[in-house]
Write a protein that holds these residues in place. Structure first.
Motif, PDB file in Angstrom:
ATOM      1  N   VAL A 283      37.395  41.664  26.359  1.00 39.95           N
ATOM      2  CA  VAL A 283      36.871  42.895  26.944  1.00 39.95           C
ATOM      3  C   VAL A 283      35.413  43.043  26.533  1.00 39.95           C
ATOM      4  O   VAL A 283      35.084  43.074  25.350  1.00 39.95           O
ATOM      5  CB  VAL A 283      37.697  44.117  26.501  1.00 39.95           C
ATOM      6  CG1 VAL A 283      37.090  45.402  27.042  1.00 39.95           C
ATOM      7  CG2 VAL A 283      39.147  43.981  26.952  1.00 39.95           C
ATOM      8  N   LEU A 284      34.532  43.125  27.534  1.00 41.45           N
ATOM      9  CA  LEU A 284      33.090  43.210  27.290  1.00 41.45           C
ATOM     10  C   LEU A 284      32.527  44.607  27.535  1.00 41.45           C
ATOM     11  O   LEU A 284      31.433  44.928  27.064  1.00 41.45           O
ATOM     12  CB  LEU A 284      32.348  42.220  28.184  1.00 41.45           C
ATOM     13  CG  LEU A 284      32.763  40.755  28.065  1.00 41.45           C
ATOM     14  CD1 LEU A 284      32.001  39.908  29.071  1.00 41.45           C
ATOM     15  CD2 LEU A 284      32.541  40.257  26.651  1.00 41.45           C
ATOM     16  N   GLY A 285      33.257  45.417  28.297  1.00 39.00           N
ATOM     17  CA  GLY A 285      32.787  46.759  28.603  1.00 39.00           C
ATOM     18  C   GLY A 285      33.885  47.570  29.248  1.00 39.00           C
ATOM     19  O   GLY A 285      34.920  47.028  29.642  1.00 39.00           O
TER      20      GLY A 285
ATOM     21  N   GLY B 271      25.124  41.792  32.856  1.00 44.94           N
ATOM     22  CA  GLY B 271      25.524  42.438  34.097  1.00 44.94           C
ATOM     23  C   GLY B 271      26.828  43.203  34.008  1.00 44.94           C
ATOM     24  O   GLY B 271      27.375  43.619  35.032  1.00 44.94           O
ATOM     25  N   VAL B 272      27.310  43.420  32.798  1.00 45.39           N
ATOM     26  CA  VAL B 272      28.586  44.107  32.601  1.00 45.39           C
ATOM     27  C   VAL B 272      28.502  45.557  33.084  1.00 45.39           C
ATOM     28  O   VAL B 272      29.377  46.034  33.807  1.00 45.39           O
ATOM     29  CB  VAL B 272      29.019  44.042  31.118  1.00 45.39           C
ATOM     30  CG1 VAL B 272      30.291  44.844  30.877  1.00 45.39           C
ATOM     31  CG2 VAL B 272      29.198  42.592  30.672  1.00 45.39           C
ATOM     32  N   GLY B 273      27.444  46.267  32.681  1.00 42.17           N
ATOM     33  CA  GLY B 273      27.296  47.659  33.088  1.00 42.17           C
ATOM     34  C   GLY B 273      27.217  47.802  34.594  1.00 42.17           C
ATOM     35  O   GLY B 273      27.842  48.692  35.195  1.00 42.17           O
ATOM     36  N   ALA B 274      26.457  46.918  35.234  1.00 40.99           N
ATOM     37  CA  ALA B 274      26.335  46.952  36.694  1.00 40.99           C
ATOM     38  C   ALA B 274      27.687  46.693  37.360  1.00 40.99           C
ATOM     39  O   ALA B 274      28.047  47.369  38.333  1.00 40.99           O
ATOM     40  CB  ALA B 274      25.306  45.933  37.167  1.00 40.99           C
ATOM     41  N   ALA B 275      28.442  45.741  36.846  1.00 42.83           N
ATOM     42  CA  ALA B 275      29.753  45.427  37.423  1.00 42.83           C
ATOM     43  C   ALA B 275      30.700  46.620  37.323  1.00 42.83           C
ATOM     44  O   ALA B 275      31.423  46.940  38.273  1.00 42.83           O
ATOM     45  CB  ALA B 275      30.355  44.204  36.733  1.00 42.83           C
ATOM     46  N   LEU B 276      30.669  47.309  36.192  1.00 43.58           N
ATOM     47  CA  LEU B 276      31.534  48.472  36.015  1.00 43.58           C
ATOM     48  C   LEU B 276      31.113  49.623  36.923  1.00 43.58           C
ATOM     49  O   LEU B 276      31.957  50.264  37.557  1.00 43.58           O
ATOM     50  CB  LEU B 276      31.525  48.911  34.545  1.00 43.58           C
ATOM     51  CG  LEU B 276      32.244  47.973  33.584  1.00 43.58           C
ATOM     52  CD1 LEU B 276      31.855  48.273  32.145  1.00 43.58           C
ATOM     53  CD2 LEU B 276      33.757  48.067  33.772  1.00 43.58           C
ATOM     54  N   ALA B 277      29.816  49.888  36.997  1.00 45.46           N
ATOM     55  CA  ALA B 277      29.323  50.959  37.869  1.00 45.46           C
ATOM     56  C   ALA B 277      29.657  50.654  39.326  1.00 45.46           C
ATOM     57  O   ALA B 277      30.110  51.537  40.075  1.00 45.46           O
ATOM     58  CB  ALA B 277      27.817  51.145  37.677  1.00 45.46           C
ATOM     59  N   GLN B 278      29.461  49.409  39.748  1.00 41.02           N
ATOM     60  CA  GLN B 278      29.766  49.024  41.127  1.00 41.02           C
ATOM     61  C   GLN B 278      31.260  49.144  41.417  1.00 41.02           C
ATOM     62  O   GLN B 278      31.655  49.522  42.521  1.00 41.02           O
ATOM     63  CB  GLN B 278      29.256  47.616  41.403  1.00 41.02           C
ATOM     64  CG  GLN B 278      27.747  47.566  41.482  1.00 41.02           C
ATOM     65  CD  GLN B 278      27.188  46.151  41.477  1.00 41.02           C
ATOM     66  OE1 GLN B 278      27.796  45.220  40.966  1.00 41.02           O
ATOM     67  NE2 GLN B 278      26.001  46.011  42.049  1.00 41.02           N
TER      68      GLN B 278
END
Length: 169
Positions: free
Chosen positions: A64-66, A101-108
Motif C-alpha cells: 500500500v503506497l497511498g 503519481g500515487v496522489g494523482a492516481a487516487l484523486a483520479q
C-alpha cells in the motif's frame, strides 16, 4: 503511474493505511497542534464504515503506497459536499512513495467514482499551508478555488475549498 493499481481497501490494509496516513500528514507538518486529528486519520475502520477508502498499491509487491477516503454529502466525514457533489478527504501518500503519481492516481479514482455515481462535481479542501506540489496536482486535474467552501475546523487551521465541475464536456 505505471506499476500502480487503485482498489477498495480491505480490512487487512487498514494498519498500513493508518500508518502511512499519519506519516504523510506528519511529514507535511499538518499535525502540529492538531487537536486529535492524528487519531481520526488512524481510525480507518470508522472511515471505511462511513465512506469508501481506496488504496493505491504497487502492482509488483501489493504494498500500500497511498490512500484516500471518498464520501458523499450527509455522511460522517463529508465536510463540504452539497447535493450532487462528491468529496474526498485524507488523501495521503507514503513519504517513501511520493513522486510516483500515487496522489494523482487516487484523486483520479475519486473523480471517476463521482462520475460513475452521476455527481455534478467533486469538492475538496486543502490546508492553506499545504505543500505546493499538492496544489499543483489539484490544479492539473482541473480543480479551481471555491472560496465559498473555505472553512476553519480549529483555530489556526485554515482550509481552502476546491471544486471540479464534472458537467463540462
Amino acid at each position: 503511474m505505471t506499476g500502480l493499481r487503485v482498489r477498495p481497501a480491505e480490512q487487512a490494509d487498514f494498519p498500513a493505511v493508518a500508518r502511512l496516513t499519519v506519516a504523510a500528514y506528519e511529514a507535511d507538518g499538518q499535525l502540529k497542534g492538531e487537536h486529535g486529528y492524528g487519531a481520526v486519520l488512524a481510525d480507518v475502520s470508522t472511515r471505511a464504515a462511513s465512506g469508501e477508502v481506496l488504496v493505491a498499491v504497487d502492482e509488483a509487491t501489493d504494498a500500500v503506497l497511498g490512500s484516500v477516503t471518498f464520501v458523499l454529502p450527509g455522511t460522517r466525514f463529508a465536510e463540504l459536499s452539497g447535493p450532487g457533489e462528491a468529496e474526498f478527504r485524507m488523501l495521503a501518500v507514503d513519504p517513501g512513495a511520493q513522486g510516483r503519481g500515487v496522489g494523482a492516481a487516487l484523486a483520479q479514482a475519486c473523480v471517476a467514482r463521482a462520475t460513475e455515481l452521476g455527481c455534478v462535481a467533486v469538492v475538496i479542501c486543502v490546508r492553506a499551508g499545504m505543500a505546493l506540489s499538492a496544489h499543483r496536482l489539484y490544479s492539473r486535474l482541473g480543480f479551481v478555488r471555491a472560496p465559498e467552501k473555505d472553512w476553519s475546523p480549529a483555530p489556526g487551521v485554515d482550509l481552502l475549498g476546491l471544486r471540479l465541475d464534472l458537467t463540462r464536456g
